[in-house]
Design an enzyme around this catalytic site. Structure first.
Site, mmCIF file in Angstrom:
data_model
loop_
_atom_site.group_PDB
_atom_site.id
_atom_site.type_symbol
_atom_site.label_atom_id
_atom_site.label_comp_id
_atom_site.label_asym_id
_atom_site.label_seq_id
_atom_site.Cartn_x
_atom_site.Cartn_y
_atom_site.Cartn_z
ATOM 1 N N GLU A 182 -5.168 -3.782 -2.214
ATOM 2 C CA GLU A 182 -6.502 -3.556 -2.225
ATOM 3 C C GLU A 182 -6.744 -2.379 -1.363
ATOM 4 O OE1 GLU A 182 -4.743 -5.919 -0.822
ATOM 5 O OE2 GLU A 182 -5.216 -6.391 1.129
ATOM 6 N N PHE B 38 0.677 -1.288 0.041
ATOM 7 C CA PHE B 38 -0.055 0.106 0.103
ATOM 8 C C PHE B 38 0.947 1.360 -0.122
ATOM 9 C CE2 PHE B 38 0.713 0.011 4.520
ATOM 10 C CZ PHE B 38 1.011 1.568 4.968
ATOM 11 N N SER C 218 5.037 -6.884 3.509
ATOM 12 C CA SER C 218 5.584 -7.358 4.752
ATOM 13 C C SER C 218 6.404 -8.703 5.141
ATOM 14 C CB SER C 218 4.489 -7.306 5.971
ATOM 15 O OG SER C 218 3.557 -8.370 5.271
ATOM 16 N N CYS D 109 9.457 1.585 3.641
ATOM 17 C CA CYS D 109 10.316 0.397 3.955
ATOM 18 C C CYS D 109 11.798 0.943 4.241
ATOM 19 C CB CYS D 109 10.409 -0.581 2.685
ATOM 20 S SG CYS D 109 11.080 0.047 1.268
ATOM 21 N N LYS E 270 -1.192 -7.113 -9.334
ATOM 22 C CA LYS E 270 -2.185 -7.139 -8.640
ATOM 23 C C LYS E 270 -1.799 -5.803 -7.487
ATOM 24 C CE LYS E 270 -3.005 -8.248 -4.592
ATOM 25 N NZ LYS E 270 -3.436 -7.193 -3.308
ATOM 26 N N GLU F 265 9.158 -3.793 13.534
ATOM 27 C CA GLU F 265 8.720 -2.707 12.435
ATOM 28 C C GLU F 265 7.530 -1.982 12.918
ATOM 29 O OE1 GLU F 265 7.605 -4.160 8.414
ATOM 30 O OE2 GLU F 265 8.525 -2.391 7.704
HETATM 31 P P1 NAD Z 1 1.374 -6.528 3.080
HETATM 32 O O1 NAD Z 1 2.455 -7.673 3.162
HETATM 33 O O2 NAD Z 1 0.266 -6.485 3.896
HETATM 34 O O3 NAD Z 1 0.711 -6.780 1.727
HETATM 35 C C1 NAD Z 1 1.528 -6.657 0.529
HETATM 36 C C2 NAD Z 1 0.694 -7.460 -0.507
HETATM 37 O O4 NAD Z 1 0.360 -8.828 -0.391
HETATM 38 C C3 NAD Z 1 -0.715 -6.838 -1.007
HETATM 39 O O5 NAD Z 1 -1.023 -6.786 -2.215
HETATM 40 C C4 NAD Z 1 -1.758 -7.687 -0.354
HETATM 41 O O6 NAD Z 1 -2.830 -7.776 -0.906
HETATM 42 C C5 NAD Z 1 -0.907 -9.024 -0.362
HETATM 43 N N1 NAD Z 1 -1.420 -9.724 1.015
HETATM 44 C C6 NAD Z 1 -1.503 -9.524 2.142
HETATM 45 N N2 NAD Z 1 -1.553 -10.498 3.169
HETATM 46 C C7 NAD Z 1 -1.589 -11.709 2.317
HETATM 47 C C8 NAD Z 1 -1.673 -13.126 2.506
HETATM 48 N N3 NAD Z 1 -1.899 -13.523 3.747
HETATM 49 N N4 NAD Z 1 -1.373 -13.883 1.671
HETATM 50 C C9 NAD Z 1 -1.341 -13.389 0.393
HETATM 51 N N5 NAD Z 1 -1.053 -12.114 0.056
HETATM 52 C C10 NAD Z 1 -1.227 -11.240 1.037
HETATM 53 O O7 NAD Z 1 2.280 -5.107 3.217
HETATM 54 P P2 NAD Z 1 1.605 -3.832 3.118
HETATM 55 O O8 NAD Z 1 0.867 -3.350 4.590
HETATM 56 O O9 NAD Z 1 0.511 -3.590 2.092
HETATM 57 O O10 NAD Z 1 2.825 -2.960 3.146
HETATM 58 C C11 NAD Z 1 3.768 -2.694 4.011
HETATM 59 C C12 NAD Z 1 4.818 -3.678 4.168
HETATM 60 O O11 NAD Z 1 5.528 -3.508 3.020
HETATM 61 C C13 NAD Z 1 5.799 -3.059 5.496
HETATM 62 O O12 NAD Z 1 6.477 -4.220 6.020
HETATM 63 C C14 NAD Z 1 6.964 -2.501 4.481
HETATM 64 O O13 NAD Z 1 8.120 -2.373 4.937
HETATM 65 C C15 NAD Z 1 7.034 -3.116 3.263
HETATM 66 N N6 NAD Z 1 7.709 -2.884 2.087
HETATM 67 C C16 NAD Z 1 8.740 -3.302 1.898
HETATM 68 C C17 NAD Z 1 9.637 -2.549 0.839
HETATM 69 C C18 NAD Z 1 10.773 -3.078 0.160
HETATM 70 O O14 NAD Z 1 11.352 -2.664 -0.650
HETATM 71 N N7 NAD Z 1 11.400 -3.981 0.880
HETATM 72 C C19 NAD Z 1 8.914 -1.448 -0.024
HETATM 73 C C20 NAD Z 1 7.626 -1.182 0.488
HETATM 74 C C21 NAD Z 1 6.803 -1.782 1.479
#
Ligand code: NAD
Length: 491
Positions: free
Chosen positions: A178, A151, A228, A283, A175, A384
């Site tokens: 959401e 997000f 994450s 991140c 994808k 985090e």
């Molecule tokens: P998230 O892991 O909740 O979601 C990321 C994606 O995974 C979304 O598209 C979501 O729909 C999908 N998703 C979520 N839960 C899922 C599951 N159980 N099974 C399958 N798909 C699932 O992350 P977020 O809250 O959207 O973003 C924040 C996180 O992203 C933070 O931890 C941040 O550090 C990390 N991030 C990392 C980087 C990097 O380059 N390392 C960059 C940006 C964000």
């Protein structure tokens, strides 16, 4: 913006999902509902995968020089629609307009770099590896590739991948998160305007069910994920178990080390932007400040001042320096972690909980927060937070600071503030993180360098952006050839 049901984009057409459930897309600063996003079922991933596979058969034969012409057109369209995209990011993700503009700039930068694919994708050739035998290595696309994104950068993160994927001859399914699907919908409207052949770029909205369908789909050959760490680990394992190549970028807990010889004014300004910029939801946001020796008192004072005076509010207001966090649940989690820090013995120098933000009563606001004297081994120092909260830790030597950095289970970024070249060199050499900043607070690699997370911040081998992306989206083919002279007709 009306609260319309968002569509998917499959095989060059905007299609209504058959989803049973929709989620509201909510402006985090105002709680206004901006749209409704479908939780698309697996059958829609299947349709997108079939369309992408059919398109790829033709797309792979389009010369690379012709493929990148669509990227040049996309660059122009992104520039023309720059402000609208930035406003959309601010409305759905909450960050300030300046931050949204910065994000779109980095997105466009990836399009520009991917336009260099005719140079980047070249292989190698060696004549006479044995007498009269030549050997070459060529790069060919992998096939259908999927991008699953988080997000916090709705306009940028898919650009770490798809421009390189299509320039190298692959077709894609994106994808979006959401929580923030509106920006990606707008980007796909621009992609449509480039005239890209149908099926080359597809978008399927959704959440876990949609992702699982991507992970299990036999036609999808490669997955790029950012999010994450627990989800990154899951994507990497399940994708790999299904025989796909996967690059999965995860979460972070980034430290900034301040040595006594650091420039106080500059370090405070840059570090505060790293702690509190994007409301700490980068991140590459730093979330631990480690002062060494005499840096302790002065830096604690200046940082507390920077936190207390940061203007917080609706990011659409140009004078605002920090917006809300993404959801009420996120705000609750952040406030809970602040309390855990206090319960664990830290002192609250600046408390950003329950702020009063004029006009922001319905928003998910947490103001910048500074926890002092945090135990380096406590939960708050290691978890985090993904909010505008900094934990201050005070150590005596640079070696202790590096030891603290290296005890981190994450390895996304580590930064050092100093005026000593020798200290900087030692840190650069010894710190176990993939993105290092020296007098830099957000060490975000330009599009022509890899986004190099380490440890629990990354699962895979090849990272996002630049040459790594070109390598991820291509498979090497080695050809060994013999053409005996005696077979040649004499002309
Ligand atoms: P998230 O892991 O909740 O979601 C990321 C994606 O995974 C979304 O598209 C979501 O729909 C999908 N998703 C979520 N839960 C899922 C599951 N159980 N099974 C399958 N798909 C699932 O992350 P977020 O809250 O959207 O973003 C924040 C996180 O992203 C933070 O931890 C941040 O550090 C990390 N991030 C990392 C980087 C990097 O380059 N390392 C960059 C940006 C964000």
């Amino acid at each position: 913006m009306s609260a319309d049901k968002l569509l998917n984009y499959i095989d060059g057409a905007w299609v209504q999902s058959s989803a049973q459930s929709y989620l509201n897309v909510v402006n985090p600063a105002t709680a206004e509902v901006l749209g409704q996003v479908p939780l698309s079922p697996g059958a829609e991933v299947d349709r997108a995968a079939q369309a992408a596979a059919a398109a790829q058969k033709e797309w792979v034969n389009v010369p690379v020089e012709d493929r990148i012409q669509y990227l040049f057109k996309l660059k122009v369209l992104l520039e023309e629609n720059f402000e609208d995209l930035a406003r959309t990011i601010t409305m759905e993700a909450g960050k300030t307009l300046a931050e949204s503009r910065g994000e779109m700039r980095r997105a466009i930068e990836n399009v520009e770099v991917a336009c260099g694919t005719p140079m980047l994708m070249q292989g190698q050739i060696m004549e006479d590896i044995a007498r009269g035998i030549d050997e070459m290595m060529i790069r060919q696309p992998v096939g259908v590739c999927a991008m699953i994104v988080p997000f916090n950068f709705p306009g940028m993160i898919s650009f770490w991948f798809f421009p390189y994927a299509i320039a190298t001859g692959n077709t894609c399914i994106v994808k979006p998160s959401e929580k923030v699907p509106l920006t990606t919908t707008k980007i796909f409207k621009l992609i449509e305007q480039t005239g890209l052949p149908k099926g080359v770029m597809n978008m399927v909205n959704g959440a876990k069910e949609t992702v699982d369908a991507i992970l299990d789909h036999p036609t999808i050959r490669a997955i790029s994920f950012v999010g994450s760490t627990p989800v990154a680990r899951y994507i990497y394992s399940r994708g790999a178990a299904n025989g796909k190549r996967v690059q999965a970028q995860g979460g972070a807990k980034n430290p900034i080390i301040i040595l006594p010889d650091a420039d106080v004014e500059m370090s405070t300004r840059i570090a505060a932007d790293s702690f509190f910029g994007c409301a700490g939801q980068r991140c590459l946001a730093a979330s631990v400040a480690v002062t060494v020796g005499e840096a302790r008192d002065i830096f604690t004072e200046t940082l507390a001042e920077a936190a207390a005076t940061r203007v917080t509010g609706n990011g659409l207001d140009e004078s605002v320096q920090m917006g809300p966090v993404i959801t009420p649940q996120s705000r609750e989690r952040i406030e809970g972690l602040i309390q855990k820090g206090v319960d664990g013995g830290a002192s609250l120098l600046v408390d950003g909980r329950n702020p009063s933000i004029p006009g922001g009563e319905s928003g998910n606001f947490v103001r910048p927060t500074v926890l002092n004297n945090v135990d380096p081994n406590s939960e708050i120092a290691r978890t985090e937070i993904f909010g505008p909260v900094v934990s201050m830790i005070h150590l005596n030597t640079i070696d202790q600071a590096i030891e603290f950095v290296n005890s981190n289970k994450y390895g996304n970024m580590a930064c050092l503030f100093t005026s000593s070249g020798a200290a900087a060199r030692k840190f650069r050499n010894q710190a176990q993180a993939g993105n290092i900043g020296i007098n830099i607070g957000v060490a975000a690699p330009m599009a022509f360098f890899p986004f190099s997370g380490w440890k629990d911040s990354f699962f895979g081998t090849l990272h996002a952006q630049g040459r790594h992306s070109i390598e991820f989206f291509t498979q090497t083919k080695v050809v060994v050839e013999r053409w005996p002279q005696e077979w040649s007709r004499v002309f």
